[in-house]
Design an enzyme around this catalytic site. Sequence first.
Site, PDB file in Angstrom:
ATOM      1  N   LYS A 101     -23.052  78.348 122.110  1.00 29.44           N
ATOM      2  CA  LYS A 101     -22.572  78.576 120.738  1.00 29.44           C
ATOM      3  C   LYS A 101     -23.762  78.783 119.799  1.00 29.44           C
ATOM      4  CE  LYS A 101     -18.321  78.390 121.936  1.00 29.44           C
ATOM      5  NZ  LYS A 101     -17.552  79.641 121.944  1.00 29.44           N
ATOM      6  N   ASP A 131     -14.340  74.785 119.410  1.00 28.90           N
ATOM      7  CA  ASP A 131     -15.166  74.666 118.199  1.00 28.90           C
ATOM      8  C   ASP A 131     -15.054  73.289 117.541  1.00 28.90           C
ATOM      9  OD1 ASP A 131     -16.067  77.252 118.498  1.00 28.90           O
ATOM     10  OD2 ASP A 131     -14.501  78.118 117.252  1.00 28.90           O
ATOM     11  N   LYS A 135     -10.919  82.199 110.453  1.00 32.04           N
ATOM     12  CA  LYS A 135     -12.065  83.082 110.699  1.00 32.04           C
ATOM     13  C   LYS A 135     -11.742  84.119 111.777  1.00 32.04           C
ATOM     14  CE  LYS A 135     -16.084  81.357 112.498  1.00 32.04           C
ATOM     15  NZ  LYS A 135     -16.541  82.148 113.643  1.00 32.04           N
TER      16      LYS A 135
HETATM   17  C1  S3P Z   1     -13.710  83.141 118.835  1.00 33.13           C
HETATM   18  C2  S3P Z   1     -13.686  82.669 120.120  1.00 33.13           C
HETATM   19  C3  S3P Z   1     -14.432  81.474 120.564  1.00 33.13           C
HETATM   20  C4  S3P Z   1     -14.878  80.604 119.397  1.00 33.13           C
HETATM   21  C5  S3P Z   1     -15.451  81.408 118.281  1.00 33.13           C
HETATM   22  C6  S3P Z   1     -14.465  82.451 117.770  1.00 33.13           C
HETATM   23  C7  S3P Z   1     -12.929  84.357 118.485  1.00 33.13           C
HETATM   24  O1  S3P Z   1     -15.578  81.867 121.276  1.00 33.13           O
HETATM   25  O2  S3P Z   1     -15.819  79.650 119.837  1.00 33.13           O
HETATM   26  O3  S3P Z   1     -15.820  80.560 117.197  1.00 33.13           O
HETATM   27  O4  S3P Z   1     -12.714  84.614 117.297  1.00 33.13           O
HETATM   28  O5  S3P Z   1     -12.512  85.053 119.421  1.00 33.13           O
HETATM   29  P1  S3P Z   1     -15.527  82.337 122.818  1.00 33.13           P
HETATM   30  O6  S3P Z   1     -14.789  83.585 122.888  1.00 33.13           O
HETATM   31  O7  S3P Z   1     -16.956  82.496 123.177  1.00 33.13           O
HETATM   32  O8  S3P Z   1     -14.875  81.237 123.562  1.00 33.13           O
END
Ligand code: S3P
Length: 430
Positions: free
Chosen positions: A343, A316, A22
């Site tokens: 989250k 996550d 993702k």
């Molecule tokens: C992500 C970073 C993470 C993660 C999110 C996706 C990203 O969040 O929890 O699902 O793609 O940079 P944070 O940047 O808030 O830690």
Amino acid sequence: MDKEAIVASGALQGSTTVPGDKSISHRAVMLGAIAKGKTTVKGFLDGEDCKQTIRCFQKMGVSIYHGQESVTIEGCGLDGLKEPSEVLDVGNSGTTIRLMLGIMAGNPHFSVVSGDESIAKRPMARVTNPLMQMGARLWGRENGNRTPIAVNGDTKLTAIDYRSPVASGQVKSALLLAGLQAEGKTTVQEPYRSRDHTERMLSAFGVDVDVYENGVAITGGQTLSGQNVEIPGDISSAAFLLTAAATVKDSHLRVNNVGVNPTRTGVIDALLAMGADVSLQEERIVNGEPVADIVVKERPLHGAVISGALIPRLIDELPVLAVVATQAKGETVIKDAVELKYKETNRIDTTVNQLKQLGANIRATEDGMVITGPTPLTGGEVNSFQDHRIGMAFTIAGLIADGETVIHGAKASDISYPGFYEKLKSLSQS
Ligand code: S3P
């Protein structure tokens, strides 16, 4: 009705793959859009969050074709984005809104960015504050902390040296994307290193990014050129299969072609620390990202401490690791994970409250949770609260529990793992 009934259906066996990563999928669309020339993306995650990123950039005039096999983006360069005439709707996607704000902040247009109910509750100040320090003009509820957020990119940004209070891939990436459009050299330091897909992909697109311990730096004014990107399977999706195979009796599972970037493999380290039999095979580098096949065999587990630098590497995966911990002998302590509260739901509350209902011995702490196992789980009614990872974590709990577990709001899994329920069924029957 949007619900799934889960019953224990025996060992997970065989060899499989998971949908594309993702985080990397979002970045491929964004960097493709702001690059000059064509970008072709294979392995793109066809989930709701990433499709929202495509729609937002289409609203800024970027031609993006989402085919069966690949996504093609006709990049128009940072100066070629058009002013959107509608609100940019990010849906449920925190990555879309935070990274896009970094792009919009330095782009000479007026835009309004918004999302769903969950996005409206999530903190945006972590991105809007440093962007305002760079000179960006942004407005939102609570002084720019809540959506909708309006951006007027009519001022030239100035580089900053930013010490982020949180280890966040989204914050770091937003500032790198703003830094690309700023005068001078922008640096971002973080308490622990967060996922580094943006740095890796910027380099692949021809941008110089300096990476040092817990920090990155970028000089403004560089251009990106379109690339062919091949996206590996998402370790955050594989995590549900791996944790199920580590706990469900007699399981033996191989998940092929998974991204094993060290900033993302905390779930493997945590499983190993709990005594699991997990190994990486066929390790290779694809497009600057480490990739491997992951093999797991069920065996008895014990508790572990999950904290510190490990946290951003598995943030996550913590809800499903809490599920695993209910089956491990002794105490598992998850700490330094206050970020779980910010989250798609407050994941300390949604995990702890519902695992308790299923019979787990678990308590919430200020910055995590403590689980004592092993405890048998008993099926019951739980809710995803439209949080994809909560719905999927409780599906794994349902595979372990006695009786039937009903997951309300199960379709939330389409955000990051379309086909999740079909996949689980096929693995349990093979
Ligand atoms: C992500 C970073 C993470 C993660 C999110 C996706 C990203 O969040 O929890 O699902 O793609 O940079 P944070 O940047 O808030 O830690």
